[in-house]
Scaffold this active site. Structure first.
Site, PDB file in Angstrom:
ATOM      1  N   CYS A  77       5.190  -1.335   5.263  1.00 21.14           N
ATOM      2  CA  CYS A  77       5.073   0.739   5.173  1.00 21.14           C
ATOM      3  C   CYS A  77       5.437   1.166   3.634  1.00 21.14           C
ATOM      4  O   CYS A  77       6.436   0.956   3.948  1.00 21.14           O
ATOM      5  CB  CYS A  77       4.686   0.731   6.493  1.00 21.14           C
ATOM      6  SG  CYS A  77       4.401   3.018   6.590  1.00 21.14           S
ATOM      7  N   CYS A 191       0.130   0.879  -0.068  1.00 21.98           N
ATOM      8  CA  CYS A 191      -0.137   1.219   0.904  1.00 21.98           C
ATOM      9  C   CYS A 191       0.080  -0.361   1.656  1.00 21.98           C
ATOM     10  O   CYS A 191      -1.349  -0.930   1.202  1.00 21.98           O
ATOM     11  CB  CYS A 191      -1.107   2.093   1.294  1.00 21.98           C
ATOM     12  SG  CYS A 191      -1.655   1.694   3.178  1.00 21.98           S
TER      13      CYS A 191
END
Ligand code: DGL
Length: 266
Positions: A77, A191
Site C-alpha cells: 500500500c 496506489c
C-alpha cells in the site's frame, strides 16, 4: 512446533489493492505461502491523517506479526508505506518491504519529460514523494493528482462490478487539465489499487501513455530478501479481513483467482 518452510509472507493493504502486488509476487515466488491481510475496517487510508495511518498500521502489523509469525511483511500500500514504513521498521524485527511510488522508472521511460502521478490524497502530499521527485525526476515535470474514487472503482471491479467509467474519465481529465498535462506520456500508478483497473485507465489515457507501477520491483525485492530460503505451502493461502462486512463474499472469486482459498476475520 515451528515449520520454517511454511512460514508465510504477509502482504498487507487497506483493501484489495495488494492483490496487484501478489500477482507479481506469484510470478517470481510461486511456492511462497502467503497471508493476504486487508484492513477493510480502515479503508480508505487515503482520507485519513498521517497520525491515524501510522498508529493503525503499526498496531495492526505488530499484532499480526506476533500471531502469524511471517518471514517477511510487505506493506502493499503506497499510502501506508509513504507514511508509516519507518515507524513499522522501528518496532518490528521481521524484514519489511514497502511500496514506493514508481517515479524512478517513470523518469527513465518518459520521452516528453512530463509524468503524471495518481495516488490517494494522503500519498500525494507526502515528503517521501517530494524526495523521490527531487532525487529521480528533478529535470522532469511531475503532475500529481489525488484520485480516491479510483480506489472505490477497483474495489467494485474486484467484487464483480464495473469500475465507474466517470471516475476514470475524471481522473484522466484532471491530469490532462494541469499545465503541460497534454504532454504526459507516462503515468505512475502510486496506489496499489490502480493497477487492478489498468486496462480501463489505459483506454482512457489512450495509446500514447504508458502506465507504471512498482509491483514487479517489490516482488523482486521480496525474492532478494528471501533468497536461499525454502518454501512449502502446507495449506491453502488465506486472506484476513479486519471486519466482517456485507458483500465480503463477492470478493471470493477474485481472491480465488489470486490463489487464496480461505478467509477469516482477524
Ligand atoms: N491501496 C492503497 C495505496 O496503495 C490505498 C487505498 C486506500 O485509500 O486505502 O495507497
Amino acid at each position: 512446533m515451528s515449520d520454517e518452510l511454511a512460514q508465510p509472507v504477509l502482504l498487507f493493504d487497506s483493501g484489495v489493492g495488494g492483490l496487484s502486488v501478489l500477482a507479481a509476487l506469484r510470478q517470481v515466488l510461486p511456492e511462497a505461502p502467503v497471508i493476504y491481510a486487508a484492513d477493510n475496517a480502515g479503508l480508505p487510508y487515503g482520507q485519513k491523517t498521517e497520525a491515524e495511518i501510522a498508529a493503525r498500521v503499526s498496531g495492526l502489523l505488530g499484532r499480526m506479526t506476533e500471531r502469524l509469525h511471517p518471514r517477511l511483511v510487505c506493506i502493499a500500500c503506497n499510502t501506508a508505506s509513504t507514511i508509516a514504513l519507518a515507524a513499522v521498521r522501528d518496532v518490528l524485527e521481521v524484514p519489511i518491504v514497502g511500496t514506493v511510488p514508481a517515479i524512478k522508472p517513470a523518469a527513465a521511460l518518459t520521452r516528453s519529460g512530463v509524468i503524471g502521478l495518481l495516488g490517494t490524497e494522503a500519498t500525494i502530499r507526502q515528503g517521501y514523494v517530494d524526495r523521490l521527485e527531487a532525487e529521480f525526476a528533478a529535470d522532469k515535470v511531475l503532475l500529481r493528482h489525488a484520485a480516491p474514487e479510483l480506489v472505490s472503482a477497483a474495489e467494485t471491479k474486484l467484487r464483480g462490478g464495473v469500475a465507474d467509467p466517470a471516475a476514470i474519465a475524471d481522473a484522466v481529465a484532471a491530469l490532462r487539465a494541469m499545465p503541460q498535462g497534454d504532454r504526459i506520456d507516462t503515468v505512475v500508478l502510486a496506489c496499489t489499487h490502480f493497477p487492478l483497473i489498468a486496462d480501463e485507465l489505459g483506454q482512457a489515457f489512450g495509446p500514447g501513455v504508458r502506465l507504471v507501477d512498482g509491483a514487479q520491483g517489490i516482488a523482486r525485492r521480496i525474492a532478494w530478501l528471501t533468497r536461499g530460503q525454502r518454501f512449502a505451502r502446507r495449506e491453502p493461502d488465506r486472506a484476513l479481513f479486519t471486519r466482517d462486512e456485507a458483500g465480503l463474499a463477492e470478493l471470493f472469486p477474485a481472491l480465488s483467482a489470486a490463489g487464496i482459498e480461505r478467509y477469516a476475520v482477524f
